[in-house]
Scaffold this active site. Structure first.
Site, short mmCIF file in Angstrom:
data_model
loop_
_atom_site.label_atom_id
_atom_site.label_comp_id
_atom_site.label_asym_id
_atom_site.label_seq_id
_atom_site.Cartn_x
_atom_site.Cartn_y
_atom_site.Cartn_z
N SER A 23 93.02 -82.38 82.34
CA SER A 23 93.01 -82.02 80.84
C SER A 23 91.70 -82.45 80.11
O SER A 23 91.59 -82.38 79.02
CB SER A 23 94.35 -82.77 80.17
OG SER A 23 94.42 -84.15 80.45
N THR A 156 106.66 -55.42 41.18
CA THR A 156 107.61 -55.61 42.10
C THR A 156 107.62 -54.37 43.26
O THR A 156 107.18 -53.13 42.69
CB THR A 156 109.00 -56.02 41.62
OG1 THR A 156 109.36 -54.51 40.92
CG2 THR A 156 108.92 -57.08 40.84
N LYS A 284 79.23 -49.67 52.67
CA LYS A 284 80.47 -50.52 52.64
C LYS A 284 80.17 -51.80 52.59
O LYS A 284 79.41 -52.55 52.71
CB LYS A 284 80.91 -50.30 54.22
CG LYS A 284 81.54 -48.89 54.68
CD LYS A 284 82.85 -48.78 53.96
CE LYS A 284 84.04 -50.09 54.14
NZ LYS A 284 84.74 -49.39 55.44
N ASN A 286 82.95 -55.01 53.11
CA ASN A 286 84.30 -55.68 53.61
C ASN A 286 84.43 -56.77 53.31
O ASN A 286 83.92 -57.99 53.55
CB ASN A 286 84.26 -55.17 55.00
CG ASN A 286 83.90 -53.58 55.44
OD1 ASN A 286 84.36 -52.81 54.68
ND2 ASN A 286 83.22 -53.55 56.46
N GLU A 291 90.47 -60.59 55.71
CA GLU A 291 91.18 -60.18 56.89
C GLU A 291 90.95 -61.10 57.90
O GLU A 291 92.39 -61.12 58.48
CB GLU A 291 90.27 -58.85 57.19
CG GLU A 291 90.24 -57.62 56.00
CD GLU A 291 89.41 -56.57 56.56
OE1 GLU A 291 89.70 -55.84 57.58
OE2 GLU A 291 88.25 -56.52 56.06
N GLN A 323 101.41 -81.92 78.75
CA GLN A 323 99.91 -81.94 78.89
C GLN A 323 99.64 -80.47 77.92
O GLN A 323 98.28 -80.34 77.38
CB GLN A 323 99.51 -81.79 80.09
CG GLN A 323 97.87 -81.74 80.00
CD GLN A 323 97.47 -82.46 81.45
OE1 GLN A 323 97.54 -83.44 81.85
NE2 GLN A 323 96.99 -81.16 82.44
N LYS A 326 98.28 -79.89 73.72
CA LYS A 326 97.38 -80.03 72.84
C LYS A 326 96.26 -78.98 72.42
O LYS A 326 96.05 -78.91 71.26
CB LYS A 326 96.29 -81.29 73.83
CG LYS A 326 96.93 -82.36 73.88
CD LYS A 326 96.22 -83.35 74.87
CE LYS A 326 97.09 -84.42 75.53
NZ LYS A 326 98.27 -83.88 76.04
N1 ARG Z 1 96.81 -85.88 80.71
C1 ARG Z 1 98.16 -86.27 80.45
C2 ARG Z 1 98.88 -85.64 79.32
O1 ARG Z 1 98.06 -84.97 78.49
C3 ARG Z 1 98.32 -87.70 80.11
C4 ARG Z 1 99.57 -88.22 80.47
C5 ARG Z 1 99.75 -88.40 82.00
N2 ARG Z 1 100.95 -89.02 82.33
C6 ARG Z 1 101.32 -88.93 83.70
N3 ARG Z 1 102.43 -89.60 84.01
N4 ARG Z 1 100.73 -87.98 84.42
O2 ARG Z 1 99.88 -85.24 79.04
#
Ligand code: ARG
Length: 462
Positions: A23, A156, A284, A286, A291, A323, A326
């Site tokens: 990640s 309306t 034009k 725009n 938008e 994970q 995010k």
């Molecule tokens: N990169 C992981 C996440 O974003 C961190 C937590 C990982 N925990 C684990 N037990 N593998 O969720």
């Protein structure tokens, strides 16, 4: 390359796994939160006698150095380090040695670490977005002050309904954004609790002080159940939801600006600096910003649905599914901030065309309700009858090719004996607007009160 968790493994990770599992390429965004959390954790461990003062100083110093390296762009994020937590910890051990660096993770798991980092990120986002919303409210209120007497048709069903002021119409949005700001603040307050010290899922046997860490990081307190703390992401859902409601509001405002800037309406002109041209049609101009904000509402809602779906039916406690929490949040937060900033600037430069707004009021017999109300109030006519008489007057106006508000007494006096010369003043569009003096109405008096309330609220919340 040995993984930090490689103790029980004899085989190497597949490269495919490494790329799939990592990640780091997005959670590197959390470097500040990760380092702040680790710094507070190390200080707490020292205060509790789990680390020596000297060890703590080395760790805290090392973390500060890593922060500086990242901010100078000298820190290389590597896929094989998997995530931000392990990248920072590995670099720490390189800087201050494994003996001491390896002690930082005492009484902690990546599960509570990531819950902490992500929560810190969301907490900051609630406040940042709220700040941009406050700016937008202030801008709408300033435009309202300049257009208290700018008459326009209220709609309306997108049909002309009753005359209102432009101020009144824009203040409707300002009050939506006030609720959005309040929603962000209450989300912030509800979630202002530290999950650190929950460890993997069940707490830790070490003698830690969670309240200390919470105070160091600016939280109001700590979460109450370790399993809940590492496995829920409802704070992130709240952020995605709060942003979704904001985009419901901005998409409506932008939709109106798009309509209003068209040839058909001609109510507003968006400044050149926030308009784009066409590659083929030279004439034009725009309203792309509006938008795009309207369009981005799709991904904003999508991000909320994505995380809701990821969390649905997950067994307790942490699962790697989480994970996936995010990227959608990072995307929604930056989209919201960018959109609010540009919308605010664009509104400041927009020019409303008072003449076209007033002319539009002359279409659709906007003061018809006022005539009917006059007949009921002053002449004791039953409402249904008043409605009928007024309908006749509208038909007469249509015959004559005029708007109801432009008729003379002679042109309608034969319709009913109650259409007296006095009735004529109720046909005026200005009078119609001014008559709506009820609290929250469109009269100058009511609008002044709305503007005052907003100024006062902004003053208290700045
Ligand atoms: N990169 C992981 C996440 O974003 C961190 C937590 C990982 N925990 C684990 N037990 N593998 O969720």
């Amino acid at each position: 390359m040995k993984k930090m968790w490689s103790g029980r493994f004899s085989g190497e990770s597949s490269e495919l796994l490494e790329a799939f599992n990592a990640s780091i390429m997005f959670d590197k965004n959390l470097y500040k939160q990760d380092i702040a959390g680790s710094t507070a954790h190390a200080k707490m461990l020292a205060k509790q006698g789990i680390l020596t003062q000297d060890e703590c100083e080395k760790i805290v110093g090392g973390l500060a150095e890593i922060l500086a390296q990242i901010e100078r762009g000298e820190f290389e994020f590597r896929l094989e380090d998997e995530d931000i937590h392990m990248s920072v910890e590995k670099r720490l051990s390189q800087l201050i040695g494994k003996e001491i660096g390896g002690k930082l993770h005492t009484a902690r798991s990546r599960n509570d670490q990531v819950a902490l980092d992500f929560r810190l990120f969301c907490q900051e986002a609630f406040l940042q977005i709220r700040g941009e919303i406050l700016n937008l409210i202030a801008t709408l209120n300033e435009i309202a002050k300049a257009h208290k007497n700018t008459l326009m048709p209220g709609f309306t069903h997108l049909q002309h309904a009753q005359p209102v002021s432009l101020a009144f119409h824009l203040l409707a949005y300002a009050f939506m954004f006030v609720r959005d700001a309040k929603r962000l603040k209450s989300s912030y307050e509800r979630n202002n609790l530290s999950p650190l010290g929950s460890a993997a899922l069940a707490g830790t046997p070490h003698n830690i002080d969670r309240e200390f860490v919470a105070r160091e990081l600016g939280f109001g307190g700590v979460t109450q159940n370790a399993m809940d703390s590492v496995s829920d992401r409802d704070f992130a859902l709240e952020l995605l939801f709060d942003i979704s409601v904001i985009f419901t509001h901005t998409s409506r405002l932008c939709e109106e600006l798009i309509l209003w800037s068209s040839q058909e309406f001609g109510f507003v002109s968006i400044s050149d600096s926030f308009s784009t041209g066409s590659s083929i049609m030279p004439q034009k101009k725009n309203p792309d910003v509006c938008e795009l904000i309207r369009g981005k509402t799709g991904r904003i809602y999508g991000n909320l649905i994505a995380l809701l779906t990821t969390l649905k039916a997950l067994p307790l406690a942490y699962n790697k599914d989480m994970q996936e929490d995010k990227e959608s949040v990072f995307d929604s937060v930056s989209t919201a901030l960018n959109s609010l900033i540009i919308l605010n600037q664009m509104l400041k430069e927009a020019k409303f065309n008072e003449q076209n707004l007033a002319n539009a009021c002359k279409k659709g017999h906007l003061s018809a309700t006022d005539l009917a109300d006059f007949l009921v109030r002053e002449k004791g006519v039953a409402f249904r009858t008043a409605h009928f008489i007024t309908g006749k007057c509208v038909a007469r106006a249509e015959e004559l090719g005029k708007d109801l508000s432009d008729l003379s007494h002679d042109e309608i006096s034969d319709i009913d004996e109650n259409i007296t010369p006095e009735a004529m003043k109720f046909l005026s569009l200005e009078a119609s607007r001014e008559a709506r003096k009820s609290q929250g109405g469109t009269s100058t008096q009511s609008v002044n009160e709305q503007i005052r309330l907003l100024d006062e609220w902004l003053g208290r919340n700045a």
